[in-house]
Design a protein around this motif. Structure first.
Motif, PDB file in Angstrom:
ATOM      1  N   LEU A 181       0.821  -1.209   0.000  1.00  0.00           N
ATOM      2  CA  LEU A 181       0.000   0.000   0.000  1.00  0.00           C
ATOM      3  C   LEU A 181       0.855   1.259   0.000  1.00  0.00           C
ATOM      4  N   VAL A 182       0.292   2.319  -0.560  1.00  0.00           N
ATOM      5  CA  VAL A 182       0.954   3.626  -0.592  1.00  0.00           C
ATOM      6  C   VAL A 182       0.004   4.661   0.012  1.00  0.00           C
ATOM      7  N   ASP A 183       0.564   5.792   0.403  1.00  0.00           N
ATOM      8  CA  ASP A 183      -0.258   6.867   0.948  1.00  0.00           C
ATOM      9  C   ASP A 183      -0.896   7.662  -0.175  1.00  0.00           C
ATOM     10  N   GLY A 184      -2.208   7.824  -0.067  1.00  0.00           N
ATOM     11  CA  GLY A 184      -2.926   8.624  -1.035  1.00  0.00           C
ATOM     12  C   GLY A 184      -3.287   9.981  -0.473  1.00  0.00           C
ATOM     13  N   PRO A 185      -4.241  10.669  -1.079  1.00  0.00           N
ATOM     14  CA  PRO A 185      -4.672  11.981  -0.582  1.00  0.00           C
ATOM     15  C   PRO A 185      -5.183  11.888   0.853  1.00  0.00           C
ATOM     16  N   ASP A 186      -4.832  12.864   1.659  1.00  0.00           N
ATOM     17  CA  ASP A 186      -5.285  12.930   3.053  1.00  0.00           C
ATOM     18  C   ASP A 186      -4.858  11.709   3.865  1.00  0.00           C
ATOM     19  N   GLN A 220      -4.928   8.681   3.057  1.00  0.00           N
ATOM     20  CA  GLN A 220      -5.737   7.493   2.778  1.00  0.00           C
ATOM     21  C   GLN A 220      -4.864   6.396   2.177  1.00  0.00           C
ATOM     22  N   LYS A 221      -5.084   5.147   2.635  1.00  0.00           N
ATOM     23  CA  LYS A 221      -4.325   4.029   2.090  1.00  0.00           C
ATOM     24  C   LYS A 221      -4.816   3.726   0.671  1.00  0.00           C
ATOM     25  N   CYS A 222      -3.837   3.516  -0.223  1.00  0.00           N
ATOM     26  CA  CYS A 222      -4.176   3.246  -1.622  1.00  0.00           C
ATOM     27  C   CYS A 222      -3.355   2.068  -2.145  1.00  0.00           C
ATOM     28  N   ALA A 223      -3.865   1.454  -3.214  1.00  0.00           N
ATOM     29  CA  ALA A 223      -3.124   0.427  -3.929  1.00  0.00           C
ATOM     30  C   ALA A 223      -1.960   1.070  -4.672  1.00  0.00           C
ATOM     31  N   PRO A 224      -0.977   0.284  -5.141  1.00  0.00           N
ATOM     32  CA  PRO A 224       0.136   0.859  -5.924  1.00  0.00           C
ATOM     33  C   PRO A 224      -0.345   1.628  -7.153  1.00  0.00           C
ATOM     34  N   SER A 225      -1.527   1.280  -7.660  1.00  0.00           N
ATOM     35  CA  SER A 225      -2.092   1.972  -8.822  1.00  0.00           C
ATOM     36  C   SER A 225      -2.682   3.328  -8.465  1.00  0.00           C
ATOM     37  N   GLY A 226      -2.790   3.606  -7.150  1.00  0.00           N
ATOM     38  CA  GLY A 226      -3.433   4.839  -6.709  1.00  0.00           C
ATOM     39  C   GLY A 226      -4.904   4.656  -6.385  1.00  0.00           C
ATOM     40  N   ALA A 227      -5.445   3.468  -6.647  1.00  0.00           N
ATOM     41  CA  ALA A 227      -6.855   3.202  -6.363  1.00  0.00           C
ATOM     42  C   ALA A 227      -7.078   3.077  -4.858  1.00  0.00           C
ATOM     43  N   PRO A 228      -8.188   3.581  -4.350  1.00  0.00           N
ATOM     44  CA  PRO A 228      -8.470   3.430  -2.916  1.00  0.00           C
ATOM     45  C   PRO A 228      -8.693   1.966  -2.555  1.00  0.00           C
ATOM     46  N   VAL A 229      -8.367   1.622  -1.332  1.00  0.00           N
ATOM     47  CA  VAL A 229      -8.587   0.259  -0.837  1.00  0.00           C
ATOM     48  C   VAL A 229      -9.491   0.304   0.384  1.00  0.00           C
ATOM     49  N   GLU A 230     -10.119  -0.817   0.657  1.00  0.00           N
ATOM     50  CA  GLU A 230     -10.965  -0.928   1.845  1.00  0.00           C
ATOM     51  C   GLU A 230     -10.649  -2.239   2.545  1.00  0.00           C
ATOM     52  N   TRP A 231     -10.845  -2.245   3.875  1.00  0.00           N
ATOM     53  CA  TRP A 231     -10.613  -3.468   4.636  1.00  0.00           C
ATOM     54  C   TRP A 231     -11.810  -4.386   4.440  1.00  0.00           C
ATOM     55  N   LEU A 232     -11.524  -5.624   4.075  1.00  0.00           N
ATOM     56  CA  LEU A 232     -12.580  -6.556   3.725  1.00  0.00           C
ATOM     57  C   LEU A 232     -12.477  -7.795   4.602  1.00  0.00           C
ATOM     58  N   GLU A 233     -13.601  -8.218   5.148  1.00  0.00           N
ATOM     59  CA  GLU A 233     -13.657  -9.480   5.906  1.00  0.00           C
ATOM     60  C   GLU A 233     -14.896 -10.239   5.458  1.00  0.00           C
ATOM     61  N   GLU A 234     -14.693 -11.447   4.913  1.00  0.00           N
ATOM     62  CA  GLU A 234     -15.839 -12.255   4.486  1.00  0.00           C
ATOM     63  C   GLU A 234     -15.389 -13.688   4.239  1.00  0.00           C
ATOM     64  N   PRO A 235     -16.341 -14.643   4.250  1.00  0.00           N
ATOM     65  CA  PRO A 235     -15.982 -16.021   3.902  1.00  0.00           C
ATOM     66  C   PRO A 235     -15.463 -16.068   2.476  1.00  0.00           C
ATOM     67  N   SER A 236     -14.560 -16.979   2.200  1.00  0.00           N
ATOM     68  CA  SER A 236     -13.956 -17.024   0.869  1.00  0.00           C
ATOM     69  C   SER A 236     -13.384 -18.396   0.580  1.00  0.00           C
ATOM     70  N   TYR A 237     -13.434 -18.756  -0.687  1.00  0.00           N
ATOM     71  CA  TYR A 237     -12.644 -19.895  -1.144  1.00  0.00           C
ATOM     72  C   TYR A 237     -11.259 -19.380  -1.530  1.00  0.00           C
ATOM     73  N   PHE A 238     -10.253 -20.236  -1.309  1.00  0.00           N
ATOM     74  CA  PHE A 238      -8.866 -19.867  -1.594  1.00  0.00           C
ATOM     75  C   PHE A 238      -8.245 -20.851  -2.577  1.00  0.00           C
ATOM     76  N   PHE A 239      -7.408 -20.314  -3.429  1.00  0.00           N
ATOM     77  CA  PHE A 239      -6.566 -21.122  -4.309  1.00  0.00           C
ATOM     78  C   PHE A 239      -5.193 -21.237  -3.659  1.00  0.00           C
ATOM     79  N   ARG A 240      -4.648 -22.444  -3.615  1.00  0.00           N
ATOM     80  CA  ARG A 240      -3.362 -22.674  -2.926  1.00  0.00           C
ATOM     81  C   ARG A 240      -2.195 -22.145  -3.779  1.00  0.00           C
ATOM     82  N   LEU A 241      -2.185 -20.851  -3.996  1.00  0.00           N
ATOM     83  CA  LEU A 241      -1.140 -20.236  -4.828  1.00  0.00           C
ATOM     84  C   LEU A 241       0.243 -20.420  -4.220  1.00  0.00           C
ATOM     85  N   SER A 242       0.326 -20.451  -2.875  1.00  0.00           N
ATOM     86  CA  SER A 242       1.632 -20.577  -2.207  1.00  0.00           C
ATOM     87  C   SER A 242       2.365 -21.845  -2.633  1.00  0.00           C
ATOM     88  N   GLU A 243       1.611 -22.876  -3.006  1.00  0.00           N
ATOM     89  CA  GLU A 243       2.241 -24.143  -3.400  1.00  0.00           C
ATOM     90  C   GLU A 243       2.838 -24.083  -4.805  1.00  0.00           C
TER      91      GLU A 243
END
Length: 517
Positions: free
Chosen positions: A141-146, A148-171
């Motif tokens: 993350l990077v600092d945006g205006p005021d 605000q936390k932003c993605a490297p692209s400058g897009a705003p981000v939000e904290w997300l919590e929800e059930p999810s399926y995961f792909f074992r990318l680490s493997e």
């Protein structure tokens, strides 16, 4: 007769939360040039483009427009079809992720990956960008205006919590690194491959691949409360178009793995990391190459709707003509690098290369034939050394162009062709056929024949970039539409002496800002 070689090239499917802009035109044009070139070179080509129509951004954009998501997608997807038509793109298919065939395909890929043990159910908590449709680690993350936390692209981000399926990318960290080592040209340009390898070496976390906070997407098989994460949905389009899940279909057998996925550099990670991992996890072959091109700025400024400097490809074509736009976009910037668009630079480039160089060569040659040879292809005498050398060098340029385009170096392919255009202009200037009419009419006829042959070969070579203009030029040379493939270059397709030619007319008018305005 030997079976024709196959070639499969794709654009990214374009997100329908906005209308087409110059970036979309640029990516698809590059694919169109490569597809046209391969067809002219005798390949069986599949060229795919389309629209990505699922996700939270689309759902929000539709709500803001006061329409249902499907109606919104139908409208915006239609604009992308209009762009393809206005730019004369030669795509074989236009795919939409809302099609039933795609939903079936995406669910089948999910089931294959899950059956192989690479998907599990859990809960996600972390930073998410709606605009990028991507999850980010705190360290990214990077600092945006005021503040605000932003993605490297400058897009705003939000904290997300929800059930999810995961792909074992680490493997897949080590298998991916081995794949990159075994396929060193999997990502081009080379600098982008270095970025990908560095990212994977930095460690891969398991990837959240489903959402429950919205419902505009492909339902997860056997758990419809979950919608597939947009990237596993969207990326599957490349095999949907070939008939997947039927891996025995004629198109899948003929064209997969894809020769080139053309993408903007901002979505390289999804194509060069996630996509090959998904495919290997499903027991399928990854694509052969991902090429990540750069971005355009406008007069030195980043293109932005808020700034009001978005370049409208429809307007550009209306102002300056289609083939001038196609040529400039492919010639001005080394393909893969970022580039800057300016109207002055556009006009200067097109006038210098098209009107002054190629246009002047063709018009001067054909006009002299019309005036001095009764409007018929002249009959050459014995060719002099300089005649033979010019034609043999032009004939040989095809192999150089092939090498450049197999590396997606479109600008270098055009440079190679234009070197021969300059040589042909130099040949005409040195031989002075206008002065030979009185002193040596046989030599004049020979020089004009050689010059016309040079134009014929160069026009055939340039068709992939400027199909309409080259069609007009080859028409003026009396070349049958069936005799315009690369198999007609050189001796095979030589102009026939005495053949009547239509009256010549200019193919590349000089451009001016005043006329455009």
């Amino acid at each position: 007769m030997p079976e024709r070689k196959s070639y499969y090239i794709t654009t990214p499917i374009y997100y329908v939360n906005d209308v087409p802009h110059i970036g979309h035109a640029y990516t698809t044009l590059a694919c169109d040039v490569l597809a046209r070139f391969k067809r002219l070179d005798g390949y069986d080509v599949m060229f795919l483009t389309g629209t990505d129509e699922h996700g939270q951004k689309v759902e929000k954009s539709a709500a803001a427009a006061g329409v249902d998501p499907q109606s919104f997608c139908d409208r915006v997807s239609g604009r992308f079809r209009e762009l393809a038509a206005s730019m004369h793109f030669s795509n074989d298919q236009f795919i939409r992720t809302t099609e039933s065939r795609h939903i079936q395909s995406a669910q089948a890929l999910w089931q294959r990956i899950k059956a192989n043990g690479h998907i599990y159910k859990g809960a996600y908590s972390g930073w998410y960008s709606v605009r990028d449709e991507a999850f980010y680690a705190e360290s990214e993350l990077v600092d945006g205006p005021d503040g605000q936390k932003c993605a490297p692209s400058g897009a705003p981000v939000e904290w997300l919590e929800e059930p999810s399926y995961f792909f074992r990318l680490s493997e897949w960290q080590e298998p991916l690194l081995q794949f990159y080592e075994d396929n060193p040209h999997f990502v081009l340009p080379k600098s982008r491959m270095n970025e990908v390898v560095s990212f994977v070496k930095g460690g891969l976390r398991d990837l959240s691949i489903s959402r429950t906070s919205f419902n505009w997407g492909v339902p997860v098989p056997d758990d419809p409360d979950h919608i597939m994460y947009v990237w596993i949905d969207a990326l599957t389009n490349y095999i949907t178009a070939l008939g997947f899940p039927d891996t025995e279909s004629a198109d899948y057998q003929r064209f997969w793995p894809a020769d080139v996925h053309m993408v903007g550099k901002d979505i390289l990670r999804f194509h060069a990391v996630y996509w090959p991992a998904f495919m290997m996890a499903a027991g399928l072959e990854p694509p052969k190459r991902v090429f990540a091109h750069g971005w355009w700025t406008n007069e030195g400024q980043k293109i932005s709707k808020s700034v009001g400097n978005v370049i409208d490809p429809f307007a550009l074509v209306e102002d300056f003509g289609l083939d001038a736009v196609r040529y400039f976009l492919m010639r001005e910037v080394p393909f893969g690098n970022d580039g800057d668009f300016s109207r002055e630079g556009f006009i200067n480039r097109c006038n210098a290369d098209l009107a002054n160089d190629f246009g002047n060569l063709a018009q001067r040659c054909l006009s002299m034939i019309a005036k001095n040879c009764d409007g018929k292809v002249p009959t050459p005498a014995v060719l002099a050394d300089q005649d033979v050398m010019l034609l043999s060098d032009i004939n040989a340029v095809l192999n150089e162009v092939r090498v450049h385009l197999d590396d997606q170096a479109i600008h270098q392919a055009l440079e190679a062709i234009w070197r021969q255009i300059s040589r042909a202009n130099g040949y005409v200037a040195a031989e002075q056929p206008w002065a030979l009419k009185k002193t040596d009419p046989d030599r004049m006829a020979t020089v004009l024949y050689v010059a016309a042959e040079a134009v014929r070969n160069l026009a055939i070579l340039a068709q992939a970039v400027m199909p309409d203009s080259m069609e007009k030029l080859l028409d003026q040379l009396g070349i049958d539409s069936r005799d315009r493939g690369f198999d007609q270059l050189g001796e095979q397709g030589r102009l026939k002496s005495g053949m009547p030619l239509p009256s010549p007319s200019g193919v590349f008018p000089r451009l001016s800002e005043k006329e455009a305005m």
